[in-house]
Design an enzyme around this catalytic site. Structure first.
Site, PDB file in Angstrom:
ATOM      1  N   CYS A  97      24.472  24.507  89.185  1.00 55.87           N
ATOM      2  CA  CYS A  97      25.161  24.350  90.601  1.00 55.87           C
ATOM      3  C   CYS A  97      24.022  24.305  91.622  1.00 55.87           C
ATOM      4  O   CYS A  97      24.269  24.811  92.816  1.00 55.87           O
ATOM      5  CB  CYS A  97      26.263  25.363  90.951  1.00 55.87           C
ATOM      6  SG  CYS A  97      25.854  27.067  90.876  1.00 55.87           S
TER       7      CYS A  97
ATOM      8  N   ASP B 153      24.344  27.078  80.983  1.00 57.92           N
ATOM      9  CA  ASP B 153      24.668  26.986  82.321  1.00 57.92           C
ATOM     10  C   ASP B 153      23.995  28.152  83.056  1.00 57.92           C
ATOM     11  O   ASP B 153      24.678  29.160  83.354  1.00 57.92           O
ATOM     12  CB  ASP B 153      25.909  27.214  82.352  1.00 57.92           C
ATOM     13  CG  ASP B 153      26.575  27.025  84.123  1.00 57.92           C
ATOM     14  OD1 ASP B 153      25.849  26.008  84.726  1.00 57.92           O
ATOM     15  OD2 ASP B 153      27.351  27.760  84.296  1.00 57.92           O
TER      16      ASP B 153
HETATM   17  C1  SAM Z   1      25.875  30.449  86.523  1.00 64.79           C
HETATM   18  S1  SAM Z   1      26.293  31.718  85.774  1.00 64.79           S
HETATM   19  C2  SAM Z   1      27.088  31.196  84.374  1.00 64.79           C
HETATM   20  C3  SAM Z   1      28.539  30.956  84.561  1.00 64.79           C
HETATM   21  C4  SAM Z   1      29.492  30.381  83.483  1.00 64.79           C
HETATM   22  N1  SAM Z   1      28.847  29.564  82.651  1.00 64.79           N
HETATM   23  C5  SAM Z   1      30.764  30.040  83.907  1.00 64.79           C
HETATM   24  O1  SAM Z   1      31.239  28.892  83.915  1.00 64.79           O
HETATM   25  O2  SAM Z   1      31.795  30.989  83.895  1.00 64.79           O
HETATM   26  C6  SAM Z   1      24.813  32.438  84.857  1.00 64.79           C
HETATM   27  C7  SAM Z   1      24.979  33.677  84.021  1.00 64.79           C
HETATM   28  O3  SAM Z   1      23.867  33.664  83.541  1.00 64.79           O
HETATM   29  C8  SAM Z   1      23.822  35.133  82.959  1.00 64.79           C
HETATM   30  N2  SAM Z   1      22.121  35.180  82.694  1.00 64.79           N
HETATM   31  C9  SAM Z   1      21.281  35.336  83.347  1.00 64.79           C
HETATM   32  N3  SAM Z   1      20.070  35.525  82.591  1.00 64.79           N
HETATM   33  C10 SAM Z   1      20.461  35.377  81.137  1.00 64.79           C
HETATM   34  C11 SAM Z   1      19.904  35.755  79.917  1.00 64.79           C
HETATM   35  N4  SAM Z   1      18.560  35.535  79.789  1.00 64.79           N
HETATM   36  N5  SAM Z   1      20.842  35.561  78.689  1.00 64.79           N
HETATM   37  C12 SAM Z   1      21.885  35.421  78.949  1.00 64.79           C
HETATM   38  N6  SAM Z   1      22.684  35.417  80.109  1.00 64.79           N
HETATM   39  C13 SAM Z   1      22.203  35.457  81.319  1.00 64.79           C
HETATM   40  C14 SAM Z   1      23.886  35.868  84.271  1.00 64.79           C
HETATM   41  O4  SAM Z   1      24.594  37.088  83.974  1.00 64.79           O
HETATM   42  C15 SAM Z   1      25.213  35.013  84.885  1.00 64.79           C
HETATM   43  O5  SAM Z   1      26.589  35.557  84.306  1.00 64.79           O
END
Ligand code: SAM
Length: 482
Positions: free
Chosen positions: A354, A302
């Site tokens: 989303c 996600d």
């Molecule tokens: C849409 S949010 C996730 C929401 C979560 N799945 C939930 O339902 O609570 C996307 C997340 O991806 C993280 N993110 C972005 N790039 C990333 C990466 N390369 N590796 C791991 N996490 C990453 C961001 O910090 C953010 O917290």
């Protein structure tokens, strides 16, 4: 305090048309983007009413606050969650609270309305009213029946399980329903607030939009299995996965953002999750060949996205999207999805955003299927009313109009059963390798014809001259238990 300063800054820039709220919020690098975003959007919606209150109480003159900061503070004091920052501002706002409340009450009397949301312009009112309040029962701590009984004792009125989407539109006051698609999900009228409720504070219920419950529900990991939540914070989907796994097995959760991860840790503790292992790590740098992940069968991905499906952004959606930003996001999303398929034992990967933009949804899935012929799409929830854009109708979309949720997209990829031209091996059921057997009642596999249609369409999209051709998985078959 930092939240209010940042929100006021963004509000000012947005009103001066220096950028879209969404872009300004992302660029702010503020640690809690969601919170900042919600505060700016809500303040902006009530902007004209807030101005009226501020003018009629001469608040700027009395406090020397600048207008945008005043709007944000007055919004939170009168309509939002109450001013949370300590110190001078809180004292100041509390000093003026009764005058501000009286001004708000006068406006309501003048407009002959009783609720704050009735003061919003009609376009906002419609949007607000059509998304109900969804409450996921946390089965790690309680049961659906216990929650229903508890609420009934608090004079909530249980109406049974919804049979049609329109049932959700009839919810009002303290009536509630069980959702028509997802088990353990209760639905209340949009105005129901559980933030201060015991069940929420004790982690027995999770306030989560229905669309956001789809990824874990569809991935449906086997109890005791190894699962990765690739971009996990703040962890609503992680706790949902843990509940489905009954806290058995291993749930590896990664996130790049240390602050979000620390919030997540607190939330998981409250939700009673114990099978997880959190890592402040870039998912793209997680080594799929590491022995630690050799049994990972499921991945929930996600990743960060444009957030264009979030209802609070509806006014933004009409603005032209920054194409370069969308392209950069799609490139990142595709890299993550390709990476998720590299884990040697992975059988299923759920990809969700989303976002309402096909660049971040169907186009990412299309490119990924092109690059990974050993995987195919799973046809999800046949009764779901909104499908992915043609030809990706195996995927789900969600929207306020058709599903009474925020805008969302979900795809599930599964490893193809191994087949070679040389051997006519039996097709194996991918999810029965040991452990407890599980029935997948909520999804049915795609017909060969459907699968082939998608492949043909992908080939034609990327290479219009290509003939209808089914790709074969050439990798030698791995021996599996029948
Ligand atoms: C849409 S949010 C996730 C929401 C979560 N799945 C939930 O339902 O609570 C996307 C997340 O991806 C993280 N993110 C972005 N790039 C990333 C990466 N390369 N590796 C791991 N996490 C990453 C961001 O910090 C953010 O917290």
């Amino acid at each position: 305090m930092a939240l209010y300063i940042k929100a006021a800054e963004i509000l000012e820039k947005a009103e001066l048309k220096k950028g879209a709220v969404k872009t300004l919020v992302y660029e702010s690098k503020f640690q809690n983007i969601k919170q900042l975003f919600a505060l700016v959007c809500e303040t902006q919606k009530y902007s004209s009413v807030l101005r009226e209150i501020i003018d009629s109480t001469k608040l700027l003159k009395e406090t020397k606050l600048r207008i945008h900061l005043a709007k944000v503070l007055v919004y939170d004091l009168l309509i939002g969650h109450g001013v949370k920052c300590g110190g001078a501002w809180k004292m100041m706002m509390l000093k003026h609270r009764s005058r501000l409340q009286a001004a708000l009450a006068r406006i309501k009397v003048k407009r002959k309305v009783s609720r704050n949301q009735d003061l919003l312009p009609s376009s906002f009112q419609q949007t607000q009213d059509v998304i109900p309040r969804y409450v996921r029962v946390n089965t790690l701590k309680t049961t659906l029946d216990d929650v229903i009984d508890y609420l009934k004792r608090e004079r909530f009125s249980y109406q049974g399980t919804a049979s049609r989407l329109e049932n959700l539109d009839c919810l009002s006051g303290k009536t509630f329903l069980c959702d028509l698609h997802l088990q353990d999900l209760l639905v209340f009228s949009a105005k129901t607030d559980f933030h201060n409720h015991f069940l929420y504070k004790a982690g027995h219920i999770i306030l989560q939009d229905k669309a956001s419950c789809l990824p874990a529900f569809l991935l449906n990991p086997r109890v005791g299995s190894n699962v990765i939540d690739a971009c996990a914070a703040p962890g609503n989907k992680t706790s949902h996965l843990a509940a489905i796994m009954k806290n058995k097995g291993k749930l590896f959760a990664f996130d790049l953002d240390a602050k979000r991860l620390s919030t997540m840790s607190t939330l998981l503790l409250r939700a009673g999750v114990t099978c997880h292992q959190l890592a402040n790590q870039d998912f793209l740098k997680v080594d799929p060949q590491s022995s630690e992940y050799k049994e990972v069968e499921y991945v929930l991905l996600d990743p960060s996205c444009s957030g264009s499906g979030m209802v609070c952004l509806r006014d933004e959606v009409s603005e032209p999207q920054d194409d370069r930003r969308l392209q950069a996001l799609a490139t990142f999303q595709l890299r993550c999805l390709n990476h998720a398929l590299q884990f040697p034992q992975v059988q299923r990967v759920v990809y969700s955003t989303c976002s309402i933009h096909s660049q971040e949804n169907e186009e990412v899935v299309s490119a990924c299927l092109q690059q990974n012929p050993g995987f195919r799409l799973v046809h999800l929830l046949p009764n779901w009313p909104e499908r992915g854009h043609e030809p990706f109708t195996q995927c789900l979309r969600a929207s306020t109009a058709k599903t009474r949720t925020h805008g969302f997209f979900v795809a599930m990829l599964e490893r193809r059963p191994w087949q070679t031209d040389e051997e006519n091996l039996p097709i194996v059921t991918t999810l029965q390798s040991g452990g407890e057997e599980k029935q997948d009642t909520h999804q049915s596999g795609p017909s060969d014809e459907e699968q082939e249609n998608t492949e043909t369409a992908i080939n034609q999209l990327t290479n219009p001259s290509s003939k209808k051709k089914r790709k074969r998985n050439r990798k030698p078959p791995k021996k599996q238990e029948p």
